[in-house]
Design an enzyme around this catalytic site. Structure first.
Site, short mmCIF file in Angstrom:
data_model
loop_
_atom_site.label_atom_id
_atom_site.label_comp_id
_atom_site.label_asym_id
_atom_site.label_seq_id
_atom_site.Cartn_x
_atom_site.Cartn_y
_atom_site.Cartn_z
N GLY A 254 0.77 -1.24 0.00
CA GLY A 254 0.00 0.00 0.00
C GLY A 254 0.79 1.28 0.00
O GLY A 254 0.22 2.36 -0.15
N GLU A 375 4.03 -6.66 1.23
CA GLU A 375 3.52 -6.99 -0.08
C GLU A 375 3.47 -5.76 -0.99
O GLU A 375 2.42 -5.41 -1.52
CB GLU A 375 2.10 -7.58 0.03
CG GLU A 375 2.01 -8.86 0.85
CD GLU A 375 0.58 -9.38 0.93
OE1 GLU A 375 -0.35 -8.61 0.60
OE2 GLU A 375 0.40 -10.53 1.31
N PRO A 376 4.59 -5.07 -1.22
CA PRO A 376 4.54 -3.89 -2.09
C PRO A 376 4.28 -4.25 -3.54
O PRO A 376 4.71 -5.30 -4.03
CB PRO A 376 5.94 -3.28 -1.93
CG PRO A 376 6.81 -4.44 -1.56
CD PRO A 376 5.94 -5.34 -0.72
N GLY A 377 3.57 -3.40 -4.21
CA GLY A 377 3.36 -3.55 -5.65
C GLY A 377 3.66 -2.23 -6.33
O GLY A 377 4.65 -2.08 -7.05
N ARG A 378 2.82 -1.23 -6.07
CA ARG A 378 2.98 0.10 -6.66
C ARG A 378 4.37 0.68 -6.42
O ARG A 378 4.99 1.25 -7.32
CB ARG A 378 1.92 1.04 -6.08
CG ARG A 378 1.86 2.42 -6.73
CD ARG A 378 0.90 3.33 -5.95
NE ARG A 378 -0.35 2.69 -5.69
CZ ARG A 378 -1.40 2.71 -6.50
NH1 ARG A 378 -1.32 3.33 -7.65
NH2 ARG A 378 -2.52 2.08 -6.17
N ARG A 414 -6.45 5.00 -14.66
CA ARG A 414 -6.49 5.61 -13.34
C ARG A 414 -7.07 7.03 -13.34
O ARG A 414 -7.84 7.37 -12.43
CB ARG A 414 -5.10 5.61 -12.70
CG ARG A 414 -4.56 4.20 -12.43
CD ARG A 414 -3.24 4.22 -11.68
NE ARG A 414 -3.41 4.67 -10.33
CZ ARG A 414 -3.07 5.88 -9.90
NH1 ARG A 414 -2.52 6.77 -10.73
NH2 ARG A 414 -3.27 6.22 -8.64
N CYS A 452 -14.37 6.60 -27.26
CA CYS A 452 -15.69 7.24 -27.34
C CYS A 452 -16.29 7.39 -25.94
O CYS A 452 -17.30 6.77 -25.61
CB CYS A 452 -16.60 6.42 -28.25
SG CYS A 452 -18.11 7.29 -28.70
N GLU A 453 -15.66 8.21 -25.12
CA GLU A 453 -16.12 8.52 -23.76
C GLU A 453 -15.61 9.91 -23.41
O GLU A 453 -14.43 10.22 -23.65
CB GLU A 453 -15.52 7.54 -22.73
CG GLU A 453 -15.99 6.12 -22.84
CD GLU A 453 -17.36 5.90 -22.21
OE1 GLU A 453 -17.82 6.78 -21.45
OE2 GLU A 453 -17.96 4.84 -22.49
#
Length: 525
Positions: A254, A375-378, A414, A452-453
């Site tokens: 996190g 448990e790092p990811g980012r 994101r 197309c948004e």
């Protein structure tokens, strides 16, 4: 043009963006020759940055004297090349699906160094983990029931952790907060001993640890130390209840990264209306009068700094900002007025380093005999990848200016999903100018894709040089939850990915073709 280093692996040299020692424009040209119209957009990885990120955790943990393991959270980015790198760097794998478990094993990670997390594991996923001897996080009563069914069916023993829900607010986006009382993850205190009683006399299951994950993009360490206090207290009670094999506390991941550290480079307001400029200058002059009245003959340096920093066309200067804040630190009213007028003086949450995270839990944990798992990811992969896209065109609708690029929310979701900020720069000098030898024209743009948004944007209100058609545009810090969350919406192919090492690079994912997108469909007519 001046050189500018965004990080140890990303820099501008004579206006051209480099990843390590590879010029992005030259790499784009080579990719175009290889893949034609599907060469852009692409994700560009820095091997050096990934190594530095892992090493930052390892050095901090080695120096702490704690027993530990670092587990890479695969959901952040599951490119097989990245998983292989993490194995070579000594990381465990943290999986949230059966396919992630299988990929980790295929990439050479020992099954006993893989943890299967998840609040809704399917039976086939549990079977993969149990057959291979992986650790499993128990997330609920029904989850434990399913695990017990599988162990009985396969006649195999499994080691588990229990995911706790400590009701601690990580102060992050609501979608990213996973440790609150109403979260879908983990169990509350009142259910703990019910789970323990289900395990107590079962020979197929061994409780070896407790787990907690508070959320993502966390920018303070006190929540980790607060969580650890809860976990140690509960772990001690669980051991007293007879579960003496409990030896591990998993604090999850996190830790955030500083997505906004270069925001000042594209946040200048050069095009204010004349009336607004006059009001602003009047307020600045009023602030300077206050400073002169308060500091008298010592006001010169402060007035000079205010004048420099508040100029609408000035470049951000971190040292000047720090100096001004220091000089005004004992004069709260003047500092407050200055902060309201000059955005760069605003105090922002700085992102803690891995060393600061470890320091926040070291004292408490060192008094116990528990092993720590993180448990790092980012924070391992986020700043190691840059999304490179090309300009299709520039347009104006009313007063709104747009840079339309070939990258979109289907690759970098994101901003659309969380209103998240990603820094954006041109990857090469603009060739657009008002006249020969004139400097590039700077305008304020929304950077948008072709999906197309109306929500398809990569960045809003960015002060950038007007780019030429085909100009490279870089979206920073896209290593986590971008490629792994990419989609085929609008039947867009997921893009190619490139790994850079020093002055060389290699393709680690080819762009999808139409047949790739259609391969799983069954058509009878």
């Amino acid at each position: 043009m001046k050189e500018f280093a965004f990080s140890s692996s990303l820099s501008l040299r004579n206006g051209f963006l480099f990843c390590e020692d590879v010029q992005i424009r030259e790499m784009q040209d080579s990719l175009s020759a290889m893949f034609s119209c599907h060469s852009s957009p692409c994700f560009v990885y820095s091997k050096q940055q990934i190594a530095e990120n892992v090493q930052a955790y390892r050095l901090a943990l080695d120096n702490s004297g704690l027993k530990y393991e670092i587990g890479y959270s695969m959901k952040a980015n599951y490119n097989p090349e990245v998983i292989g790198l993490m194995r070579r760097f000594g990381c465990w794998a943290i999986a949230v699906s059966g396919f992630e478990v299988t990929l980790a094993i295929q990439r050479g990670i020992c099954p006993e160094n893989i943890i299967l997390n998840g609040n809704g594991k399917q039976i086939w996923e549990i079977e993969i983990a149990v057959k291979n001897g992986c650790l499993i996080n128990v997330d609920s009563i029904f989850d434990l029931q399913n695990i017990l069914k599988v162990t009985q069916k396969l006649e195999k023993k499994v080691q588990v952790l229990i995911r706790l829900n400590p009701d601690i607010n990580a102060e992050v986006h609501p979608y990213l907060a996973t440790g609150l009382a109403k979260s879908k993850f983990g169990i509350e205190d009142g259910q703990l001993f019910e789970l323990l009683n289900m395990m107590k006399d079962n020979k197929n299951i061994e409780l070896v640890g407790l787990h907690c994950h508070l959320g993502s993009t966390i920018d303070n360490t006190h929540v980790f130390s607060e969580c650890l206090d809860v976990m140690i207290s509960l772990a001690d009670k669980v051991k007293q209840y007879g579960f003496t094999s409990l030896s591990t506390l998993n604090l999850g991941g996190g830790l955030g990264i500083n997505y906004r550290q270069h925001e000042h480079r594209t946040r200048r307001c050069d095009k204010l209306k004349e009336s607004t400029k006059k009001d602003f200058e009047s307020e600045i002059n009023h602030l300077i009068s206050k400073v002169e009245a308060t500091f008298a003959d010592k006001s010169g340096e402060i007035v000079g700094l205010i004048s420099d920093i508040s100029r609408l066309t000035s470049d951000y200067n971190e040292e000047k900002v720090k100096r001004l804040k220091t000089l005004l630190s004992d004069h709260k009213e003047i500092l407050h007025d200055a902060v309201l007028l000059i955005p760069s003086l605003k105090t922002k949450n700085r992102i803690p380093t891995p060393s600061e995270l470890i320091a926040s839990v070291k004292e408490r944990l060192s008094k116990s005999d528990y092993r720590l798992i993180l448990e790092p990811g980012r924070s391992l992969i986020g700043n190691a990848v840059t999304f490179i896209t090309k300009v299709i065109g520039v347009k104006r609708n009313g007063s709104q200016r747009y840079i339309v690029v070939d990258g979109s929310m289907t690759e970098v979701i994101r901003p659309a999903l969380y209103s998240a900020y990603h820094h954006i720069e041109l990857a090469e000098p603009s060739t657009v100018s008002s006249s020969q030898n004139a400097p590039p024209i700077v305008e304020t743009f929304d950077v948008v894709g072709p999906v197309c948004e109306c929500g398809d944007f990569l960045g809003k209100e960015r002060a950038l040089s007007v780019p030429h058609e085909g100009c490279g545009v870089a979206v920073f810090d896209t290593g986590a939850y971008c490629a792994s969350m990419a989609s085929n919406y609008n039947m867009r192919p997921r893009p190619l990915e490139v790994m850079v090492e020093g002055n060389s690079w290699k393709v680690i994912r080819t762009p999808e073709k139409l047949e790739d997108i259609l391969s799983s469909f069954v058509c009878e007519s």
